[in-house]
Design a protein around this motif. Structure first.
Motif, mmCIF file in Angstrom:
data_model
loop_
_atom_site.group_PDB
_atom_site.id
_atom_site.type_symbol
_atom_site.label_atom_id
_atom_site.label_comp_id
_atom_site.label_asym_id
_atom_site.label_seq_id
_atom_site.Cartn_x
_atom_site.Cartn_y
_atom_site.Cartn_z
ATOM 1 N N PRO A 39 0.842 -1.199 0.000
ATOM 2 C CA PRO A 39 0.000 0.000 0.000
ATOM 3 C C PRO A 39 0.879 1.251 0.000
ATOM 4 N N SER A 40 0.388 2.302 -0.654
ATOM 5 C CA SER A 40 1.128 3.567 -0.673
ATOM 6 C C SER A 40 0.180 4.677 -1.117
ATOM 7 N N THR A 41 0.732 5.841 -1.306
ATOM 8 C CA THR A 41 -0.023 6.945 -1.909
ATOM 9 C C THR A 41 0.706 7.419 -3.162
ATOM 10 N N ASP A 42 1.315 6.464 -3.869
ATOM 11 C CA ASP A 42 2.029 6.790 -5.103
ATOM 12 C C ASP A 42 1.077 7.269 -6.191
ATOM 13 N N ALA A 43 1.595 8.018 -7.139
ATOM 14 C CA ALA A 43 0.807 8.501 -8.272
ATOM 15 C C ALA A 43 0.300 7.331 -9.105
ATOM 16 N N PRO A 44 -0.790 7.516 -9.854
ATOM 17 C CA PRO A 44 -1.347 6.442 -10.672
ATOM 18 C C PRO A 44 -0.331 5.847 -11.642
ATOM 19 N N THR A 45 -0.389 4.522 -11.796
ATOM 20 C CA THR A 45 0.432 3.833 -12.784
ATOM 21 C C THR A 45 -0.356 3.763 -14.084
ATOM 22 N N THR A 46 0.014 4.555 -15.067
ATOM 23 C CA THR A 46 -0.713 4.604 -16.334
ATOM 24 C C THR A 46 0.161 5.233 -17.414
ATOM 25 N N THR A 47 -0.146 4.892 -18.657
ATOM 26 C CA THR A 47 0.552 5.520 -19.781
ATOM 27 C C THR A 47 -0.081 6.869 -20.137
ATOM 28 N N ALA A 48 -1.249 7.162 -19.560
ATOM 29 C CA ALA A 48 -1.948 8.424 -19.850
ATOM 30 C C ALA A 48 -1.386 9.538 -18.972
ATOM 31 N N GLU A 49 -0.102 9.802 -19.135
ATOM 32 C CA GLU A 49 0.576 10.779 -18.279
ATOM 33 C C GLU A 49 0.044 12.190 -18.478
ATOM 34 N N ALA A 50 -0.353 12.510 -19.698
ATOM 35 C CA ALA A 50 -0.864 13.860 -19.969
ATOM 36 C C ALA A 50 -2.160 14.109 -19.195
ATOM 37 N N LEU A 51 -3.018 13.081 -19.105
ATOM 38 C CA LEU A 51 -4.271 13.234 -18.370
ATOM 39 C C LEU A 51 -3.986 13.387 -16.875
#
Length: 204
Positions: free
Chosen positions: A95-107
């Motif tokens: 568990p963490s509060t890391d940023a979303p893991t996604t390729t949609a970095e611009a969004l």
């Protein structure tokens, strides 16, 4: 009343007293084991309850007790999915509060999701990471307009907009609505109905 032949009253009394004495001795010897026995029974009953599944204020799968969006990873899963994740070979939850893991970095840059929790699972099958965050209430409409150009397909759910993208073993989902964001990245590991079931825990 006639006596039954072959019986000796004195012998019967002696045998009876002897048996009572043996029972008494056994009971006396058993007394020190009573606390240990009670402790063992309590431990066995307690061991049947999975402490990981009941950690925190609400156990996984306890829909009636969850008020509002999940605040910890266990609350993001119903009981069956929680068990599937935990008992997959080699599964480890971080568990963490890391940023979303996604390729949609611009969004992500445009919406700036304020992360509530990120649940990262690693197993011998692969990786699954989900992020729950707060976003502007129009995030669903923004995602539906921006993500198709990045290879996502978007559909409207009852309370949210869900956009999905598949590239080989990688499956990505971004869902937003009502000021909430739930994104999932499944790399090689694709638990059955994972996206639908976690979404139900947030918007259900």
């Amino acid at each position: 009343m006639a006596r039954v032949g072959g019986r000796n009253a004195f012998f019967a009394w002696v045998v009876g007293l002897g048996c009572a004495g043996v029972v008494g001795v056994l009971a006396f010897l058993a007394i020190p084991m009573i606390p240990a026995s009670v402790s063992w029974v309590g431990g066995a009953v307690g061991g049947a309850i999975d402490p990981a599944a009941t950690s925190g204020p609400v156990a996984a799968g306890d829909e009636d007790a969850v008020a509002g969006p999940p605040t910890e990873c266990a609350q993001l899963y119903d009981q069956a999915l929680w068990a599937t994740m935990r008992f997959t070979k080699g599964a480890v939850l971080t568990p963490s509060t890391d940023a979303p893991t996604t390729t949609a970095e611009a969004l992500v840059t445009a919406l700036q999701p304020q992360v509530t929790l990120t649940c990262s699972w690693h197993s011998e099958k692969g990786d699954v990471t989900s992020t729950l965050a707060t976003v502007p209430v129009d995030a669903g409409a923004i995602a539906a307009a921006a993500l198709p150009g990045a290879g996502f397909t978007c559909t409207t759910q009852e309370e949210s907009t869900r956009c999905t993208r598949t590239d080989g073993d990688l499956a990505e989902t971004i869902e937003a609505g009502g000021g909430l964001w739930l994104s999932t990245s499944e790399n090689a590991w694709h638990p059955t109905e994972y996206v639908t079931r976690t979404s139900a825990r947030v918007w259900g």
